[in-house]
Design a protein around this motif. Structure first.
Motif, short mmCIF file in Angstrom:
data_model
loop_
_atom_site.label_atom_id
_atom_site.label_comp_id
_atom_site.label_asym_id
_atom_site.label_seq_id
_atom_site.Cartn_x
_atom_site.Cartn_y
_atom_site.Cartn_z
N LEU A 91 0.83 -1.21 0.00
CA LEU A 91 0.00 0.00 0.00
C LEU A 91 0.86 1.26 0.00
CD1 LEU A 91 -2.83 -1.25 2.35
CD2 LEU A 91 -2.85 -1.09 -0.14
N THR A 92 2.00 1.26 0.76
CA THR A 92 2.84 2.47 0.76
C THR A 92 3.55 2.64 -0.58
OG1 THR A 92 4.45 1.17 1.96
CG2 THR A 92 3.26 2.82 3.21
N THR A 93 3.97 1.51 -1.20
CA THR A 93 4.61 1.63 -2.52
C THR A 93 3.63 2.22 -3.53
OG1 THR A 93 5.96 -0.32 -2.07
CG2 THR A 93 5.80 0.37 -4.35
N GLU A 94 2.40 1.70 -3.53
CA GLU A 94 1.42 2.23 -4.48
C GLU A 94 1.19 3.72 -4.24
OE1 GLU A 94 -2.57 0.82 -4.19
OE2 GLU A 94 -3.10 1.76 -6.09
N GLU A 95 1.03 4.09 -2.96
CA GLU A 95 0.81 5.51 -2.62
C GLU A 95 1.96 6.38 -3.13
OE1 GLU A 95 -1.45 7.47 -0.59
OE2 GLU A 95 -2.73 5.88 -1.39
N SER A 96 3.22 5.93 -2.87
CA SER A 96 4.33 6.82 -3.23
C SER A 96 4.54 6.84 -4.75
CB SER A 96 5.60 6.45 -2.48
OG SER A 96 5.81 5.07 -2.52
N LEU A 97 4.20 5.76 -5.45
CA LEU A 97 4.31 5.79 -6.91
C LEU A 97 3.25 6.71 -7.51
CD1 LEU A 97 5.02 2.08 -7.91
CD2 LEU A 97 6.61 3.96 -7.78
N LYS A 98 2.08 6.74 -6.88
CA LYS A 98 1.01 7.59 -7.41
C LYS A 98 1.35 9.06 -7.27
CE LYS A 98 -3.25 4.93 -7.05
NZ LYS A 98 -4.32 4.64 -6.09
N LEU A 99 2.24 9.39 -6.31
CA LEU A 99 2.60 10.80 -6.10
C LEU A 99 3.50 11.33 -7.23
CD1 LEU A 99 3.31 10.97 -2.27
CD2 LEU A 99 1.36 11.86 -3.51
N ILE A 100 4.13 10.42 -8.01
CA ILE A 100 5.01 10.87 -9.10
C ILE A 100 4.12 11.38 -10.24
CG2 ILE A 100 6.86 10.18 -10.67
CD1 ILE A 100 7.54 9.90 -7.68
N PRO A 101 4.35 12.62 -10.70
CA PRO A 101 3.46 13.20 -11.71
C PRO A 101 3.47 12.41 -13.02
CG PRO A 101 5.14 14.79 -11.00
CD PRO A 101 5.40 13.54 -10.27
N THR A 102 2.31 12.32 -13.68
CA THR A 102 2.20 11.60 -14.95
C THR A 102 3.10 12.20 -16.01
OG1 THR A 102 -0.10 11.44 -14.32
CG2 THR A 102 0.49 10.59 -16.47
N SER A 103 3.35 13.55 -15.92
CA SER A 103 4.16 14.20 -16.94
C SER A 103 5.55 13.57 -17.03
CB SER A 103 4.27 15.69 -16.64
OG SER A 103 4.69 15.88 -15.32
N GLN A 104 6.08 13.09 -15.89
CA GLN A 104 7.40 12.47 -15.93
C GLN A 104 7.37 11.16 -16.71
OE1 GLN A 104 9.47 12.10 -12.26
NE2 GLN A 104 9.14 14.24 -11.68
N ARG A 105 6.25 10.41 -16.55
CA ARG A 105 6.13 9.15 -17.31
C ARG A 105 6.02 9.46 -18.80
NH1 ARG A 105 2.66 8.48 -12.93
NH2 ARG A 105 3.44 6.95 -11.42
N LEU A 106 5.21 10.50 -19.11
CA LEU A 106 5.03 10.87 -20.51
C LEU A 106 6.35 11.31 -21.12
CD1 LEU A 106 1.63 12.76 -20.36
CD2 LEU A 106 2.09 10.42 -21.09
N ALA A 107 7.14 12.11 -20.35
CA ALA A 107 8.41 12.59 -20.84
C ALA A 107 9.32 11.42 -21.17
CB ALA A 107 9.07 13.49 -19.79
N SER A 108 9.36 10.44 -20.27
CA SER A 108 10.21 9.28 -20.50
C SER A 108 9.75 8.50 -21.73
CB SER A 108 10.19 8.38 -19.28
OG SER A 108 10.70 7.12 -19.59
N ALA A 109 8.43 8.34 -21.85
CA ALA A 109 7.90 7.60 -23.00
C ALA A 109 8.19 8.35 -24.29
CB ALA A 109 6.40 7.38 -22.82
N ALA A 110 8.11 9.68 -24.23
CA ALA A 110 8.33 10.48 -25.43
C ALA A 110 9.77 10.39 -25.88
CB ALA A 110 7.96 11.94 -25.16
N LEU A 111 10.70 10.18 -24.95
CA LEU A 111 12.11 10.04 -25.31
C LEU A 111 12.41 8.62 -25.78
CD1 LEU A 111 13.79 12.08 -22.48
CD2 LEU A 111 13.71 12.64 -24.91
N GLY A 112 11.38 7.78 -25.88
CA GLY A 112 11.57 6.43 -26.39
C GLY A 112 11.77 5.39 -25.32
N GLY A 113 11.51 5.74 -24.08
CA GLY A 113 11.67 4.77 -23.01
C GLY A 113 10.60 3.70 -23.09
N THR A 114 11.00 2.45 -22.89
CA THR A 114 10.00 1.40 -22.83
C THR A 114 9.37 1.44 -21.44
OG1 THR A 114 11.60 -0.16 -22.01
CG2 THR A 114 11.30 -0.06 -24.39
N ARG A 115 8.37 0.58 -21.24
CA ARG A 115 7.70 0.57 -19.96
C ARG A 115 8.66 0.20 -18.84
NH1 ARG A 115 1.95 -2.34 -19.44
NH2 ARG A 115 0.94 -0.53 -18.54
N PHE A 116 9.55 -0.75 -19.15
CA PHE A 116 10.54 -1.19 -18.18
C PHE A 116 11.42 -0.02 -17.77
CE2 PHE A 116 15.02 -2.71 -17.95
CZ PHE A 116 14.95 -3.34 -16.73
#
Lengths: 333, 293
Positions: free
Chosen positions: B167-192
């Motif tokens: 539960l704490t891992t899920e909570e702290s991962l949810k706090l990371i803004p979606t924009s950071q995930r999008l930025a990584s994906a836009a640079l060609g990062g895979t899900r891993f």
């Protein structure tokens, strides 16, 4: 889909830069993809382990309880004998003690928990003091159960005992207090200790529920001339009612399964009596006291059967609370 | 005459307007204030009393040689070692499972129905009584290895730690803004790459505090250890033999008539409580600060 469009892409890129054959923008092969798929599978695998733990737990405990289930069937639930020597086992005194001590705990913890939640969520106090207070109350949850039990025996019971003696001598005509010379270790004491232990759960969840109620409701009530307490009783508590009920249910789940502190103060005597000042016994306590020395076979089976009943009881209460929270969340959206 | 009466009604009307609350409403407000603050004070008394009594009764017996002596020589060295060993076993088993399940819930399953089942089951696991977890560990490890052991105790602690970590891992991962995930994906990062290099790296402080919280909770657990790790007065002979732990020491010796042993119980309590409160206060403060940001 990616495969069908690939040859065309490759042809056109070959035309553009012929020296760069290896360059591949669509990562559908190679190490990256391998890592990606492996990682996804790994994540699913570990999530499956979590799910498996719950099912494995139910299966293992039922399996251990099998000898007793075969021997006593459902009659175990309302049989009162517990005679290790004659291999006679019945769960009723333990179920009774568990339910009654938890009920007393809820009776004390709900009003106090709501009071703490109100003081720490409404604007009675400056915000810094409010959060500190909420934090300090939550700290009770961090104290190990066995230390609370130790404190209860050597500090709390000596304080409580004269009060209980007075209750017994003054209100003897009420069956609830009809005990000759109570000793301090009894169901009432266990209930109060349980109330202390589940208070953080009750207070923290109720606080979250109250803080989630829209500001407009408060303002509307105040604008109609309601005082702070009229707003609380007529608007906030009804609006948060189902949330508070689920908080109480989660706290009840905690109380049902609490072991060490209860074992140390309840008196550990398997009997059913109307008086709260008599010693009692709970399911977790009998497990804690007898499991390590139990003979394999019917005794372990009976104890596991008790564990299974406790597991089912807490599971039902907790699932009810979680579903209630979900249902309320959906309704509020 | 009529003018006089008129002025009198005006006066009472004016009085009513000046003090907008009727007397019973004022009384109600003050009574409820008193009740609410009284109950809150009542809630704080046990906590303060526990901290004070444990400190006063425990501090006088605290000697440094206790940390290296076994219980049989009036020390708690073997119980500290046992607690550490079992918590480490619990952590080794539960951290990978818990963190990965948390990642699954936060990154892979916002919409998927399998995730909602997993989330439901993790929150149900939080509510399973610790003594029931003990019966489970008894069936899985003690019955199979035919003996009480540190491994069985560690396994039980792992099951207790698991939902806290998830539960704490899920909570702290949810706090990371979606924009950071999008930025990584836009640079060609895979899900891993996105998950492990960007999201989990950013959430490591939160995940660590969650793990510390789970460790603090496991270190104080008594019930599941009573019949999985049992207890031993002397140093443990190995991972597959009965092992002492701090909470079980308190439970086993609290009724001991020997004054040295009862002093040992209070001293053990101050050490255990000090350890647990330090860890959980620090980790709660960190979690709270991150949430406020």
């Amino acid at each position: 889909m990616a495969n069908s469009s690939e040859p065309a892409d490759r042809n056109s890129s070959d035309d553009l830069n012929q020296g760069d054959e290896d360059f591949n923008l669509t990562a559908i092969g190679g190490t990256n993809l391998w890592f990606d798929q492996g990682f996804t599978r790994l994540v699913y695998f570990f999530a499956a382990i979590t799910v498996a733990v719950l099912f494995l737990m139910s299966w293992v405990i039922s399996h251990e309880a099998l000898p007793a289930i075969k021997q006593f069937g459902l009659g175990f639930l309302w049989s009162q004998d517990w005679d290790t020597g004659n291999q006679l086992f019945g769960a009723l005194p333990y179920i009774y003690g568990t339910l009654v001590s938890s009920a007393i705990a809820i009776l004390f913890a709900v009003p106090i928990g709501i009071a703490v939640a109100l003081v720490t969520s409404e604007n009675f106090l400056p915000p810094s003091l409010r959060t500190t207070l909420a934090f300090v109350v939550e700290l009770i949850a961090a104290i190990p159960s066995v230390i609370i039990g130790l404190w209860a025996i050597f500090v709390f019971i000596p304080v409580l005992e004269p009060l209980q003696k007075w209750l017994a001598s003054t209100f003897k005509w009420i069956p609830l207090f009809n005990t000759e010379d109570p000793s301090g270790t009894n169901i009432l004491t266990a209930g109060i200790i349980l109330a202390i232990m589940i208070l953080p759960t009750m207070a923290a969840i109720t606080r979250d529920v109250l803080m989630a109620i829209p500001k407009e409701l408060r303002s509307a009530s105040m604008a109609l001339g309601g005082t702070r307490w009229e707003t609380i009783f007529r608007v906030l508590l009804p609006a948060g009612f189902s949330g508070i009920v689920s908080a109480a249910m989660l706290a009840l789940g905690r109380a049902l399964g609490e072991t060490m502190a209860v074992t140390m103060v309840i008196g550990n005597s398997a009997q059913i009596s109307a008086s709260l000042l008599n010693p009692g016994y709970t399911i977790p306590s009998v497990l804690a006291n007898e499991f390590a020395e139990a003979e394999p076979g019917l005794h372990i089976g009976a104890l596991s059967y008790l564990a299974l009943i406790l597991f089912g009881l807490t599971l039902a209460v907790n699932i009810g609370a979680v579903l209630l929270v979900k249902w309320v969340g959906r309704k509020n959206k | 005459m009529s003018g006089y009466i008129q002025s009198e009604t005006d006066e009472s009307l004016a009085r009513e307007l000046c003090s907008p609350l009727a007397t019973e409403r004022v009384i109600f407000t003050y009574t409820m204030n008193a009740i609410a603050f009284g109950f809150t004070g009542l809630a704080l008394i046990p906590l303060l009393s526990i901290l004070w009594e444990i400190f006063v009764r425990g501090i006088s017996g605290l000697k440094s040689e206790m940390f290296i002596k076994a219980v049989i020589d009036n020390g708690f060295g073997n119980a500290i070692l046992g607690t550490i060993i079992m918590v480490v076993i619990g952590a080794i088993l539960s951290i990978p499972t818990g963190v990965m399940t948390g990642i699954f819930l936060a990154e892979f399953g916002q919409t998927n129905s399998i995730a909602s089942i997993v989330r439901f089951i993790s929150s149900i696991l939080t509510g399973v009584p610790s003594i029931v977890v003990g019966v489970f560990a008894y069936g899985v490890i003690v019955l199979v290895t035919k003996g009480f052991s540190a491994i069985a105790g560690g396994f039980a602690l792992a099951v207790i730690m698991l939902p806290v970590i998830i539960l704490t891992t899920e909570e702290s991962l949810k706090l990371i803004p979606t924009s950071q995930r999008l930025a990584s994906a836009a640079l060609g990062g895979t899900r891993f790459q996105t998950t492990l290099r960007i999201v989990v790296t950013a959430a490591i402080p939160g995940i660590t505090t969650g793990i510390l919280l789970a460790v603090a909770r496991a270190a104080g657990e008594t019930a599941p250890l009573i019949f999985t790790a049992l207890f031993s007065l002397d140093w443990s002979e190995g991972l597959l033999s009965p092992t002492a732990s701090l909470p079980v020491l308190i439970f086993n010796l609290y009724n001991d008539p020997d004054p040295q042993k009862s002093q040992l119980v209070w001293t053990t309590s101050i050490v255990l409580l000090g350890l647990i409160l330090c860890v959980s206060i620090i980790s709660r403060l960190v979690i709270r600060q991150r949430r406020l940001k």
